[in-house]
Design a protein around this motif. Sequence first.
Motif, short mmCIF file in Angstrom:
data_model
loop_
_atom_site.label_atom_id
_atom_site.label_comp_id
_atom_site.label_asym_id
_atom_site.label_seq_id
_atom_site.Cartn_x
_atom_site.Cartn_y
_atom_site.Cartn_z
N THR A 100 35.68 38.89 48.74
CA THR A 100 34.98 40.17 48.86
C THR A 100 35.65 41.04 49.92
OG1 THR A 100 32.89 39.13 48.23
CG2 THR A 100 32.76 41.26 49.35
N GLY A 103 38.77 42.52 48.34
CA GLY A 103 38.42 43.58 47.41
C GLY A 103 37.93 44.82 48.12
N SER A 117 33.20 49.67 47.27
CA SER A 117 34.23 48.70 47.63
C SER A 117 33.65 47.29 47.73
CB SER A 117 34.87 49.10 48.96
OG SER A 117 35.49 50.37 48.86
N PHE A 120 33.02 46.01 44.25
CA PHE A 120 34.32 45.65 43.68
C PHE A 120 34.77 44.29 44.20
CE2 PHE A 120 39.02 45.93 43.82
CZ PHE A 120 39.28 46.08 42.47
N GLY A 121 34.64 44.06 45.51
CA GLY A 121 35.03 42.78 46.08
C GLY A 121 34.19 41.63 45.57
N LEU A 124 35.28 40.57 42.14
CA LEU A 124 36.53 39.80 42.12
C LEU A 124 36.34 38.39 42.68
CD1 LEU A 124 39.18 42.42 43.32
CD2 LEU A 124 38.33 41.98 41.02
N THR A 322 44.92 44.03 42.21
CA THR A 322 43.70 43.34 41.77
C THR A 322 44.01 41.93 41.29
OG1 THR A 322 42.72 45.46 41.11
CG2 THR A 322 41.75 43.46 40.19
N SER A 362 31.31 39.21 36.73
CA SER A 362 32.09 40.36 37.19
C SER A 362 31.78 41.59 36.35
CB SER A 362 33.59 40.04 37.12
OG SER A 362 33.89 38.87 37.86
N ILE A 383 38.52 46.02 37.12
CA ILE A 383 37.87 44.71 37.01
C ILE A 383 38.10 44.13 35.62
CG2 ILE A 383 35.63 43.56 36.94
CD1 ILE A 383 34.74 45.46 39.19
#
Length: 606
Positions: A100, A103, A117, A120-121, A124, A322, A362, A383
């Motif tokens: 995290t 990401g 953000s 997004f983390g 991932l 990514t 995800s 993603i």
Amino acid sequence: MPHDTPLISTIVGGLVLAFIFGAFAHRLRMPPLVGYLIAGVLVGPHTPGYVADQNLAPELAEIGVILLMFGVGLHFSLKDLLSVRGIAVPGAIVQIAFATLLGWGLGAFMGWPTGGSLVFGLALSVASTVVLLKALQERRLVETERGRIAVGWLIVEDLAMVLALVLIPAAASIGGEGHAPVEPLSAALSRLFGLDLGIGGMIAMTLVKVALFVALMLVFGRKLIPWTMHRIAHTGSRELFRLGVLAIALGVAFGAAKLFGVSLALGAFFAGMVLAESELSHRAAQESLPLRDAFAVLFFVSVGMLFDPNILIDKPLPILATIFIIVIGKSVAALLIVLAFKKPLSTALTISASLGQIGEFSFILAALGVELGLLPEEGRDLILAGAIISIILNPLLFFLCDRMRPLLDGAKREDVAADPAPAADAIAAPEEIPPEDDEVHPTALRGHAILVGYGRVGSIVGQNLKSSATPFLVIEDSDKRIGELKAQGIETLAGNAVMRETLDLANLSGARSIAIAIPNAFEACRIAEQARSVNPSILIVARAHSDAEVDELRQYGADTVIMGEREIALGMVDRLAQVHHESVPYEDSHGPDTIAPTDDPPPERE
């Protein structure tokens, strides 16, 4: 009645194209799931031609996730889950935090808001359960310690994501960045009593609901579900039994999601784990297997449908970053975490390869982030691209880990051999340094028999070899069975016999026979082929479930192939002949579906 319905066309289009491209990928020696993903891209909205229903495909895929997790639960007892909690819980938490953070750093570098953000983390950081289980099942690692740690790790990640799905809307609402409703139970308490529970209260309510669901399954489910399946089995109806398995898997998963806020996959997992304590668990797993495989294919197709190939051209550098976080960052972090817990290198490599991809959670997090206005659509596309590319690269990651392990093990042995310790210390060294749980050594046997698999069939063969004082060894990959074999004093090699390295450790060139007792005909053919190429004079005995498998095994070098149904029929014919004709036992000289004729007239009925 109209025939062009969205449900039928989505299922037909997805499965037919998945079969075509899956077969093509297999022909090119690539994982079939690569073909499934390509099929999804072709039926998606970003490519010309037929477009499948984008609302139905993910729902059909969710059924596959439910059935797959139910099947895992059938082979994963509560004892197994608790046995890996010491590494799975802290390891998953640290790995999620590290991924995290990576990401979040990438999102901040691209100018996204802090909330986007972080979403997004998080997206991932969580691996795909479907991809993990497919990889473990192909390598027959689900029941090993490595497999149990990997599955337990994913269960902890799923629980963390369930909590995140509750906290993200709440945090967005409090921060004024979103408009999603808060946790339902907290909202109801706030309306009734005027209490503002805040973030802490929402976390507490989520944990209470998850704990309540787990307690309900362990206290009442452990009795009710096995009792129900036994009652259904006593009816003698296979249709009712199969329907009961599906009803329990889907019903418990749906109820857990609606009543307790638990994910569908997690609810199905606990339903299977509870049923695993019943004697009918093996039969339940067999009955759910066909639908599980079919809907798992639809999962990969639905992932491919979401992918826009244009992003590969428009955003190459963000995609590379990514993929680096998913495949390299997460894998290296997991490797170091597992080694920090002083687990074997083989376990660390398996866990690191298992986590080098992302999947279903995800997509859910990405969709939620876009819906709340936290995550830009560019983040969702990254993603999706990272998910598809990492899923395609995951088999390669497993392959590299399998290749790295012998090299690293060899370097470790050289370091030990180069240690200038006294002879007395050298003798004591094996006691001071605990061996790896998966460490194997070449056998010293010659002129022996090799038994592959020690299940229901292999155990009978093994006990007869032992009672007849025939020198033999067993190749097995189940930790539980390996422990039982070693307790009986039977020489055992831990590993998969499909791997050439494992067969070499069994001294295949010096063996007189090999009995392949595993039910997987595809793996049995590969083992027979390698055995015949290494030792042309070896006797190869295998098992099969159909005439086609018999022919295929013989084509790959098996001398004798035993088909269960045929042997059962011949045994029944033998016994009937002794009573009705007072003759010697029949021989299978007229094919599998014929009964040898007799010249004696049948006895008259009294």
